[in-house]
Scaffold this motif. Structure first.
Motif, PDB file in Angstrom:
ATOM      1  N   ASN A  18      49.932  48.222  42.122  1.00 23.06           N
ATOM      2  CA  ASN A  18      48.907  47.577  42.928  1.00 23.06           C
ATOM      3  C   ASN A  18      49.518  46.373  43.650  1.00 23.06           C
ATOM      4  OD1 ASN A  18      46.585  46.494  43.983  1.00 23.06           O
ATOM      5  ND2 ASN A  18      45.570  46.194  42.022  1.00 23.06           N
ATOM      6  N   TRP A  20      47.719  44.222  45.474  1.00 28.09           N
ATOM      7  CA  TRP A  20      46.748  43.146  45.646  1.00 28.09           C
ATOM      8  C   TRP A  20      47.085  41.973  44.743  1.00 28.09           C
ATOM      9  CZ3 TRP A  20      43.518  40.487  42.382  1.00 28.09           C
ATOM     10  CH2 TRP A  20      42.623  39.629  42.995  1.00 28.09           C
ATOM     11  N   ASN A  21      46.866  40.760  45.241  1.00 29.14           N
ATOM     12  CA  ASN A  21      46.929  39.555  44.414  1.00 29.14           C
ATOM     13  C   ASN A  21      46.019  38.500  45.034  1.00 29.14           C
ATOM     14  OD1 ASN A  21      48.459  37.845  46.286  1.00 29.14           O
ATOM     15  ND2 ASN A  21      50.158  39.214  45.826  1.00 29.14           N
ATOM     16  N   LYS A  22      45.815  37.416  44.341  1.00 29.46           N
ATOM     17  CA  LYS A  22      44.875  36.388  44.796  1.00 29.46           C
ATOM     18  C   LYS A  22      45.381  35.581  45.985  1.00 29.46           C
ATOM     19  CE  LYS A  22      42.664  35.867  40.358  1.00 29.46           C
ATOM     20  NZ  LYS A  22      42.327  34.983  39.250  1.00 29.46           N
ATOM     21  N   HIS A  27      44.296  43.936  51.286  1.00 31.33           N
ATOM     22  CA  HIS A  27      44.385  44.773  50.087  1.00 31.33           C
ATOM     23  C   HIS A  27      43.293  44.459  49.076  1.00 31.33           C
ATOM     24  CE1 HIS A  27      48.988  45.259  50.870  1.00 31.33           C
ATOM     25  NE2 HIS A  27      48.256  45.740  51.848  1.00 31.33           N
ATOM     26  N   THR A  28      42.218  43.793  49.486  1.00 33.87           N
ATOM     27  CA  THR A  28      41.151  43.460  48.532  1.00 33.87           C
ATOM     28  C   THR A  28      40.431  44.692  48.025  1.00 33.87           C
ATOM     29  OG1 THR A  28      39.613  43.065  50.350  1.00 33.87           O
ATOM     30  CG2 THR A  28      40.762  41.155  49.456  1.00 33.87           C
ATOM     31  N   THR A  31      41.435  46.558  44.298  1.00 33.54           N
ATOM     32  CA  THR A  31      40.975  46.249  42.936  1.00 33.54           C
ATOM     33  C   THR A  31      39.972  47.287  42.456  1.00 33.54           C
ATOM     34  OG1 THR A  31      39.321  44.731  43.822  1.00 33.54           O
ATOM     35  CG2 THR A  31      41.391  43.773  43.095  1.00 33.54           C
ATOM     36  N   GLU A  32      39.025  47.656  43.300  1.00 34.28           N
ATOM     37  CA  GLU A  32      38.036  48.663  42.908  1.00 34.28           C
ATOM     38  C   GLU A  32      38.664  50.043  42.814  1.00 34.28           C
ATOM     39  OE1 GLU A  32      34.831  48.588  41.846  1.00 34.28           O
ATOM     40  OE2 GLU A  32      35.238  46.444  41.714  1.00 34.28           O
ATOM     41  N   LYS A  35      40.623  50.252  39.599  1.00 37.23           N
ATOM     42  CA  LYS A  35      39.686  50.328  38.471  1.00 37.23           C
ATOM     43  C   LYS A  35      39.162  51.757  38.310  1.00 37.23           C
ATOM     44  CE  LYS A  35      35.204  48.449  37.208  1.00 37.23           C
ATOM     45  NZ  LYS A  35      34.146  47.527  37.619  1.00 37.23           N
ATOM     46  N   GLY A  50      48.357  49.322  34.745  1.00 38.97           N
ATOM     47  CA  GLY A  50      48.455  48.665  36.043  1.00 38.97           C
ATOM     48  C   GLY A  50      49.716  47.818  36.139  1.00 38.97           C
TER      49      GLY A  50
END
Length: 72
Positions: A18, A20-22, A27-28, A31-32, A35, A50
């Motif tokens: 993945n 994505w990161n903060k 790439h938001t 996260t879904e 999941k 992950g």
């Protein structure tokens, strides 16, 4: 890793990478998706794990990121 041994022994471990990161604005949606993918892998008998990956930042690299990638 705080996983019970019985959960993953004998099951294929499936790595889900993945990007994505903060710190990133893009790439938001991953996260879904990750999941949901983990639930699918687990329900199919696998053990989802992950893994983070570095994403090249297009907005901060000029002219573009592709210039800095080395071909094989």
């Amino acid at each position: 890793m705080s996983f019970l041994r019985e959960i993953f022994v004998g099951s294929p471990v499936i790595g889900i990478i993945n990007t994505w990161n903060k710190m990133k604005s893009c790439h938001t949606n991953l996260t879904e998706q990750v999941k949901d993918l983990k639930l699918e892998v687990f329900s199919a008998g696998g053990f989802p794990l992950g893994l983070p990956a570095i994403s090249l930042e297009e907005q901060l690299m000029k002219p573009i990121v592709m210039v800095y990638l080395k071909p094989n």
